[in-house]
Design a protein around this motif. Structure first.
Motif, short mmCIF file in Angstrom:
data_model
loop_
_atom_site.label_atom_id
_atom_site.label_comp_id
_atom_site.label_asym_id
_atom_site.label_seq_id
_atom_site.Cartn_x
_atom_site.Cartn_y
_atom_site.Cartn_z
N SER A 155 13.37 25.78 40.25
CA SER A 155 13.91 25.45 38.92
C SER A 155 15.34 25.96 38.80
O SER A 155 16.26 25.23 38.43
CB SER A 155 13.05 26.09 37.82
N SER A 205 19.57 24.36 37.83
CA SER A 205 19.88 24.64 36.42
C SER A 205 21.38 24.84 36.21
O SER A 205 22.15 24.94 37.18
CB SER A 205 19.16 25.94 36.00
N GLU A 206 21.77 24.91 34.94
CA GLU A 206 23.19 25.15 34.60
C GLU A 206 23.67 26.49 35.16
O GLU A 206 24.83 26.64 35.50
CB GLU A 206 23.33 25.18 33.06
#
Ligand code: HBI
Ligand code: FE
Length: 258
Positions: free
Chosen positions: A185, A189-190
């Motif tokens: 994840s 992600s950012e």
């Protein structure tokens, strides 16, 4: 050397449960995160949550696709043996599975990492061409600890923690991420630092083994990896000539300025 085997009949109900839990959790998360080549490889190797892969079957499929074979090893092996196996199209894999209370972290790669996360990409011809060629460069310098460290960094940021661009989205191909629920994840992600694939920078900086990577390198295609082999070869010669060292690693700084 050891000529170890996978004792398939010795797996327990707990082992099968651990495989199922990890398989279900990762495949759900990776459906829209993993590289297409990885997802296709899962199918080609006929991996499912219902059974722990039988290396005899996996080897039959691999010999039909890229000709690679699995070499059963007890766990982490020394670099010389590791790269010797890869240079002979043999992928080292453990056969033991983590326990239920180790689902999220264990210090040494288990079979879920070596098999679920690494083996599907052994069905991709560009990827295995790169793996074999990288190992041959490592073997050329195998008695030089700095060289093995530099090749280890390239291996780390591609085979273990690599990302790939696929139809405008970034996808995962690194096994260290594919077998990690949290990093699968995080890396997209950012918060994650994703950069274009670049050999020089990868060689210059050390990496962390025990927490999320502070950077991820994104290739455009697996051909980028096999195409990078001549540059890796040249950069190795350049780095080893420039950095004063006696072949041991302790004399060199963690980060280089190439
Ligand atoms: N041994 N079994 C096994 N699996 C690995 O991924 C592995 C290893 N030995 C050394 C190693 N990886 C890394 O140090 C490589 O960079 C050489
Ligand atoms: Fe690995």
């Amino acid at each position: 050397m050891y000529n170890l085997q996978q004792h398939y009949e010795e797996y327990t109900a707990d082992d099968r449960e651990v495989w199922k839990v990890l398989y279900d959790r990762q495949t759900a998360l990776l459906q829209n995160r993993a590289s297409t080549a990885f997802l296709n490889g899962l199918e080609k190797l006929q991996f499912t949550n219902r059974s722990i892969p039988d290396f005899r079957r996996v080897n039959n499929i691999l010999s039909e696709t890229t000709g690679w074979q699995i070499e059963v090893v007890p766990g982490l092996i020394e670099d010389a043996r590791f790269f010797d196996l890869l240079s002979n199209k043999r992928f080292p894999s453990s056969t033991w599975l983590r326990k239920m209370n180790q689902l999220d972290y264990l210090e040494e790669p288990d079979m879920f990492h070596d098999c679920f996360a690494h083996m599907p990409l052994l069905t991709d011809s560009f990827f295995v061409t790169y793996l074999e060629a990288l190992a041959k460069i490592a073997l050329k310098h195998i008695n030089d600890a700095l060289a093995v460290e530099l090749i280890g960094r390239i291996y780390w940021f591609t085979v273990e923690f690599g990302l790939i661009k696929e139809s405008d989205a970034v996808r995962i191909y690194g096994a260290g991420i594919l077998s990690s629920n949290s990093e699968s994840s995080f890396c997209l992600s950012e918060q994650a630092n994703r950069k274009a694939f670049q050999i020089k920078e990868i060689m210059e900086k050390h990496y962390y083994k025990d927490h999320f990577q502070d950077r991820y390198y994104v290739i455009e295609s697996y051909k980028d990896l096999s195409n990078a082999i001549p540059e890796i070869d040249q950069m190795m010669e350049y780095a080893l000539a420039r950095i004063p060292h006696d072949g041991s690693i302790n004399a060199t700084p963690l980060d280089l300025n190439l």
